[in-house]
Design an enzyme around this catalytic site. Structure first.
Site, short mmCIF file in Angstrom:
data_model
loop_
_atom_site.label_atom_id
_atom_site.label_comp_id
_atom_site.label_asym_id
_atom_site.label_seq_id
_atom_site.Cartn_x
_atom_site.Cartn_y
_atom_site.Cartn_z
N ASN A 10 9.53 15.30 38.87
CA ASN A 10 8.11 15.01 38.71
C ASN A 10 7.45 16.26 38.11
O ASN A 10 7.22 17.25 38.82
CB ASN A 10 7.51 14.67 40.09
CG ASN A 10 6.00 14.44 40.00
OD1 ASN A 10 5.42 14.43 38.92
ND2 ASN A 10 5.37 14.27 41.16
N LYS A 12 4.49 16.65 37.10
CA LYS A 12 3.06 16.75 37.42
C LYS A 12 2.29 17.15 36.15
O LYS A 12 2.66 16.70 35.07
CB LYS A 12 2.84 17.73 38.59
CG LYS A 12 3.75 17.38 39.78
CD LYS A 12 3.39 18.08 41.05
CE LYS A 12 4.35 17.66 42.15
NZ LYS A 12 4.05 18.19 43.46
N HIS A 89 1.72 8.91 45.27
CA HIS A 89 2.01 10.34 45.50
C HIS A 89 0.88 10.94 46.32
O HIS A 89 -0.29 10.59 46.12
CB HIS A 89 2.17 11.08 44.17
CG HIS A 89 2.76 12.44 44.37
ND1 HIS A 89 2.01 13.50 44.78
CD2 HIS A 89 4.04 12.89 44.25
CE1 HIS A 89 2.79 14.55 44.91
NE2 HIS A 89 4.03 14.22 44.59
N GLU A 159 8.21 12.21 51.35
CA GLU A 159 7.67 13.51 50.96
C GLU A 159 6.67 13.99 52.01
O GLU A 159 5.48 13.62 51.95
CB GLU A 159 6.93 13.41 49.61
CG GLU A 159 7.81 13.12 48.44
CD GLU A 159 7.27 13.75 47.15
OE1 GLU A 159 8.01 14.54 46.55
OE2 GLU A 159 6.12 13.48 46.77
N GLY A 165 5.30 21.89 47.56
CA GLY A 165 4.85 23.15 46.96
C GLY A 165 4.70 24.30 47.94
O GLY A 165 4.10 25.32 47.60
N SER A 202 9.57 20.78 48.18
CA SER A 202 10.20 22.11 48.09
C SER A 202 11.72 22.08 47.92
O SER A 202 12.42 22.95 48.45
CB SER A 202 9.80 22.98 49.29
OG SER A 202 8.42 23.26 49.22
N GLY A 223 9.64 18.55 42.39
CA GLY A 223 8.39 18.88 41.70
C GLY A 223 8.50 20.20 40.97
O GLY A 223 9.08 20.29 39.89
N GLY A 224 7.97 21.27 41.60
CA GLY A 224 7.91 22.59 40.96
C GLY A 224 9.21 23.04 40.30
O GLY A 224 9.20 23.54 39.18
P1 13P Z 1 7.58 20.39 45.06
O1 13P Z 1 9.05 20.18 44.74
O2 13P Z 1 6.90 21.32 44.13
O3 13P Z 1 7.41 20.75 46.50
O4 13P Z 1 6.87 18.98 44.84
C1 13P Z 1 7.43 17.84 45.38
C2 13P Z 1 6.73 16.68 44.83
O5 13P Z 1 5.53 16.50 45.04
C3 13P Z 1 7.50 15.74 44.00
O6 13P Z 1 6.81 14.56 43.78
#
Ligand code: 13P
Length: 255
Positions: A10, A12, A89, A159, A165, A202, A223-224
């Site tokens: 993702n 974002k 989300h 999640e 994050g 994370s 995500g990140g």
């Molecule tokens: P992080 O991996 O940055 O914690 O984000 C997870 C997320 O929101 C994936 O949709």
């Protein structure tokens, strides 16, 4: 070999078109793109479609067409050969105040348009502290999936909001218990056996080995770390664990 575990990125609201060229070059060289679902910022989706990735959209609207400036409908997404949509989300729930009822409408319209739904659910820190995780998961599953009859195109992403994050994750046992709980609820209320449940929050190259071996886990939502080079290691670790699991289940058991 196609993985039975899902690896979802993702992105974002990150990266520019220049970053994406570099990104594409790197990950296409290093990992089997067949196994990875990329959810880029919407305007960049065509770049990824051109490179034979499985592509998901990060959000959709709950109507198929009309005067809704800035929105993208499930029908429009499908017409671009996008196959997946992230729905519900926590960043949409928090910043854009999406309700469970709106999310339910989005889920149903995606399914009508043959988009595979990645439905995100999870508890806040406060809810975890008050031991309400299961209650929240159950309520979200009931309200977000109300009226849904077909489940082949649904993936649940667990999640925990506080893990997103934050470089913090639940313990592996806690993730396992939540995954089992989600599968139980899906069986109890919707009579679905073994719905795919993936974990997000994370995920990094440091913890992915441990996460990948959690029983009943069907993949990860990253995500990140998905916009960084470490995503390559994350994907490779998942694929390796998956291959080992597949090989060990193929070996006939001796008594
Ligand atoms: P992080 O991996 O940055 O914690 O984000 C997870 C997320 O929101 C994936 O949709």
């Amino acid at each position: 070999m196609t993985s039975s575990k899902l690896i979802v990125a993702n992105h974002k609201m990150n990266m520019t078109s220049m970053d994406i060229n570099q990104y594409l070059k790197k990950i296409k060289k290093e990992i089997n793109v067949e196994n990875v679902i990329i959810c880029p910022t919407s305007i960049y989706i065509p770049y990824f479609l051109k490179h034979i990735f499985k592509v998901g959209i990060q959000n959709v609207f709950y109507e198929n067409k009309g005067a809704y400036t800035g929105e993208i409908s499930p029908r429009q997404a499908k017409s671009m050969e996008i196959d997946y949509a992230i729905v519900g989300h926590s960043e949409r729930r928090n910043y854009f105040l999406e309700t469970n009822q709106e999310i339910n409408k989005k889920v149903r319209l995606c399914l009508k348009n043959n988009l595979e739904v990645i439905l995100c659910i999870g508890e806040t820190k406060e809810e975890k502290r008050n031991r309400k995780t299961e209650q929240v998961l159950e309520q979200e599953l009931l309200e977000n999936l109300e009226g849904v009859k077909e489940f082949e195109n649904i993936i649940i992403a667990y999640e925990p909001i506080w893990a997103i994050g934050s470089k913090k994750t639940p313990t592996m046992k806690e993730i396992e218990l939540s995954i089992r709980f989600i599968k139980q609820i899906m069986k109890k209320y919707y009579h679905v056996d073994n719905i795919p449940v993936i974990y997000g929050g994370s995920v990094s190259e440091e913890n992915v080995q441990e996460i990948a071996t959690i029983p009943k886990l069907d993949g990860v939502l990253v995500g990140g770390a998905s916009i960084k080079e470490e995503f390559i290691n994350i994907a490779k670790t998942i694929l390796k664990v998956d291959k080992n699991e597949q090989n060990s289940t193929n070996i006939p058991k001796t008594r």
